[in-house]
Design an enzyme around this catalytic site. Structure first.
Site, PDB file in Angstrom:
ATOM      1  CD  GLU A   1      -1.267  -0.878  -2.392  1.00  0.00           C
ATOM      2  OE1 GLU A   1      -2.275  -1.033  -2.169  1.00  0.00           O
ATOM      3  OE2 GLU A   1      -0.488  -0.191  -2.697  1.00  0.00           O
TER       4      GLU A   1
ATOM      5  CB  VAL B   1       5.959   0.906  -4.745  1.00  0.00           C
ATOM      6  CG1 VAL B   1       7.161   0.152  -5.419  1.00  0.00           C
ATOM      7  CG2 VAL B   1       4.646  -0.216  -4.627  1.00  0.00           C
TER       8      VAL B   1
ATOM      9  N   GLY C   1      -3.194   2.501  -2.630  1.00  0.00           N
ATOM     10  CA  GLY C   1      -3.736   1.719  -1.400  1.00  0.00           C
ATOM     11  C   GLY C   1      -3.537   2.457  -0.099  1.00  0.00           C
TER      12      GLY C   1
END
Lengths: 509, 509
Positions: A297, A273, A391
């Site tokens: 994810e 992100v 992750g």
């Protein structure tokens, strides 16, 4: 605000109550499993009501603090982490957070934080390593007549929390698009060893589960109706640095395809992100590659654009993380997106078996990397937690290619993202394949440490720090010490020390 | 010495030649894929003949050095690594070594070494990241009439090397027990992404492949007959320290079973090589656990004893690493052992998919661990390579439990195995669950860094270093720096620095 159509199970309709009444059912010292992943699908009302209860309790009985342990999918939002941390209501937090108040409490020693690989949280909970989960607090988009749940904008660990907890509180958020129904794929084939079976997935588009979360009605002790938006943080438009990073990655992909080391439509991409990640996705969308897939994810704005343009055929994820504009786009065109997006539990979206089999191209940010390719993703100057590993380890460790991206400097040049030795290691030299900054790309594959050092310093370091890095490396090589990974132990962490003391990694002239 | 019965393929019988003639077929600069894993099943004649050729070449044309790149399964023996390193014949070595001459050349900067997770070597080779393999040099136990190969005492990367190389040289070692035939399980279902399929194994005893290595006869350019023993290093009898470590592990298993966190027959065990590992296996053999299984990369003496007593039902591995007595026992009772042992390629024995699914209990040694649980498995004082990471990362990263064992001190107390900050990280805080020394066991699961520090210092550190460690930790906590992972940057590596300067980690009084 009540939206009767979202709660179709008569048994559960009887359990509707206020957030305050529901918060009163959570006892001090509880392990609470909450929904929420990257600011999506977290409970929005009960945490605030609980925080208010804690505030009042502490005002009266400050010597017996009321705290809970908060387990989530990943990061949430001010309404959850912020509000509970502000009243000192969190004893221990896992497995990921990004809240400023939480972070401050963690780094001043007032809150315990356990930073876990996101794929392993449910396994750890099932194994009992983390203790007994007392209560689950889960946002859903609706409740069906049979009591099964329509998941919200993230799945995270919700399946595990509902299974593990004796008691469940549901928040039914009518703000979530009703057409989320059917987008989820909740895999119920997991088990603890020795009873595990192969996960029969060979493509990011494969569906192997169910669209709904099972939840025995008798476990549900409260249902709270809400009507609130997810966090929906805005993205910055890609800046020059991000665009350069994206260009280097695209050029690298192009070359790998030419050499025959990557298929023409690449391999399933995973993207962390943030603004740089978003810029890379925008770059991919404008680039020459077609029929891509994503096994990741988080779905952020850039991925929506790729899905809309057709560059990306399908995206498998566990959560959204959209800007306000991204959310608007998603809601307006949900009929398109719901055919191309699959949301899975995070133990599946991040599963080592699947990351390895599908051959993920993992692209993640970092805080700092050293000249030998060790990556720090979590700690500022070795001691202060930023967010957590998330992750990144799941994908980088087991994927096909691990790409770590970063601007070459931070804090206006006071910090070099490339240092002699990282102050904390989250991804070891064995797991880091590619480093990219705005200056270029370092391909570490098949290289010994000293060759990696030259590649990283020459290709990736900021020119203002290149000489200083090369000087360290050369003096380490000439020190008479071990030559496999040359270091000057007395200086290896001196850049960090200098920054802490002077606010700059460069010595004063 | 010729044993005609070992080469049943007429085509390949015609290619029998001397080791010297075969060595002459290897050209300078070649990437050579050799068999061999933990001193088992490595080629025993051609490397020495090649070394002699290189020695002669260098005496005549020293300005144009003759070197090759050596890729293996794991460690080999003096006849391979030692002899080639001694004549400066190795340019680059991967993915693991334990040879003293090799180590010296690596640490003086004369040889490049690429230290890889053993599970990932074949994937890296297939992907082309490592360059083209020119020639494979593989020891086998025999050649069948159809040209298929009876593998030797290790499988390692042999399948991949034979597939990847254009040319193959075979060493047929009649010293290897002919009854090895049928013990191997060579899985031919691997592929590169996006074409990978689930590996359909759910128990260490499952057979999913073939007993023989496929090898097109036209690839074979030479067959050399040998009659030499594997390295067969002796084990020391378990000492007091190893026995204490084993006791702590057994007690831990017992407790985990009582709490219901481990099945009564545990989960498949993986055990590193060495005297401590062997002591743990001996302890398990004498302990209360029955019907155990092993899913590991090496079978050493302790595991034979467990198989013979029936404590261990089955052992899956990629290689043997037996002492001379262990080998004798194995050969004398091979009819028993061949029913209970399966040898697989190392990309299967160490596969992340299988380590996770089967739920491996990974037990490995370490060089040093820090108070926060970061483990260094490879580097002496941060710069000098010991052996390599081997399979420890494969099993620890994806298994169910990672247990790292070490004596609390080394060099008669001059080195504490527990330090403020490790000088190199191979296993991060996210992947290390249990630390064991002769003083006790630290259970790091679900604990924040500061709680881990207390657990490790109090339970595992040597009493002579406990106060010094606690002093560092407390001063770091009171330094006003970040409290998530408190450190004193100027001191974090000072123990290593002091050892390098004074030969002792303790300050002089």
């Amino acid at each position: 605000m009540s939206d009767a159509t979202r709660i179709h199970c008569p048994k559960l309709r009887k359990k509707v109550m206020t957030a305050e009444a529901a918060a009163a059912l959570i006892t001090a010292g509880s392990n609470v499993g909450m929904s929420g992943f990257t600011g999506a699908g977290y409970p929005k009302a009960v945490p605030g009501a609980l925080a208010e209860r804690i505030r009042q309790h502490n005002a009266q009985e400050g010597n017996k603090p009321f705290r809970i342990n908060v387990w989530t999918g990943a990061s949430t939002a001010p309404e959850l982490d912020g509000t509970l941390a502000e009243v000192d209501g969190i004893e221990m937090r896992l497995p990921f957070q990004s809240d400023p108040i939480c972070r401050d409490r963690i780094n001043t020693g007032k809150m315990d934080y356990v930073d876990l690989h996101l794929s392993e949280v449910s396994q750890n909970a099932w194994s009992g390593f983390l203790g007994k989960m007392d209560i689950a607090l889960i946002e859903v988009a609706g409740i069906r007549e049979d009591g099964s749940l329509i998941p919200s904008s993230s799945l995270g660990n919700n399946k595990t929390w509902i299974e593990q907890a004796d008691k469940v509180i549901l928040e039914v958020n009518s703000q979530q698009n009703a057409k989320l129904e059917g987008m989820h794929d909740v895999y119920y084939g997991t088990a603890m060893p020795p009873n595990r079976k192969p996960i029969m997935m060979t493509h990011p588009a494969d569906r192997i589960g169910e669209a709904y979360l099972r939840c025995p009605a008798e476990k549900v002790i409260a249902v709270v109706e809400t009507n609130s938006m997810d966090r929906n943080s805005a993205f910055k438009a890609p800046d020059a640095v991000s665009i350069k990073i994206a260009e280097h990655i695209l050029e690298f992909f192009q070359k790998e395809i030419e050499i025959g080391r990557l298929p023409k439509n690449l391999l399933p991409i995973q993207s962390g992100v943030g603004n740089i990640a978003n810029a890379v996705l925008e770059g991919l969308n404008d680039g020459p590659f077609k029929n891509l897939t994503a096994f990741t994810e988080v779905i952020q704005d850039g991925m929506l654009k790729m899905l809309k343009s057709g560059t990306l055929e399908v995206a498998s994820s566990t959560a959204f993380s959209l800007s306000p504009e991204g959310l608007k786009e998603f809601n307006e065109n949900i009929d398109l997106y719901r055919e191309k997006i699959i949301l899975r539990p995070q133990d599946i979206s991040n599963h080592p078996e699947l990351a390895r089999r599908l051959g993920i191209i993992a692209m993640n940010g970092l805080i700092e990397v050293d000249i030998y390719g060790n990556v720090n993703s979590t700690h500022i100057m070795g001691t202060r937690m930023m967010n957590g590993i998330g992750g990144s380890g799941d994908f980088a460790r087991n994927g096909y290619l691990s790409i770590f991206v970063t601007p070459s400097i931070a804090k206006d040049g006071a910090i070099s993202s490339i240092v002699p030795m990282v102050s904390h290691v989250d991804h070891t030299e064995h797991d880091v394949k590619i480093i990219v900054t705005e200056y270029g790309l370092a391909d570490l594959r098949g290289k010994s440490p000293r060759k990696r050092a030259l590649e990283i310093i020459n290709n990736c370091a900021h020119p203002d720090y290149r000489e200083q890095l090369m000087d360290y490396f050369e003096r380490a090589c000439n020190s008479g010490g071990g030559m496999h990974t040359p270091h000057l132990l007395g200086e290896a962490l001196s850049w960090h020390q200098r920054y802490e003391e002077t606010g700059h990694m460069k010595p004063k002239n």
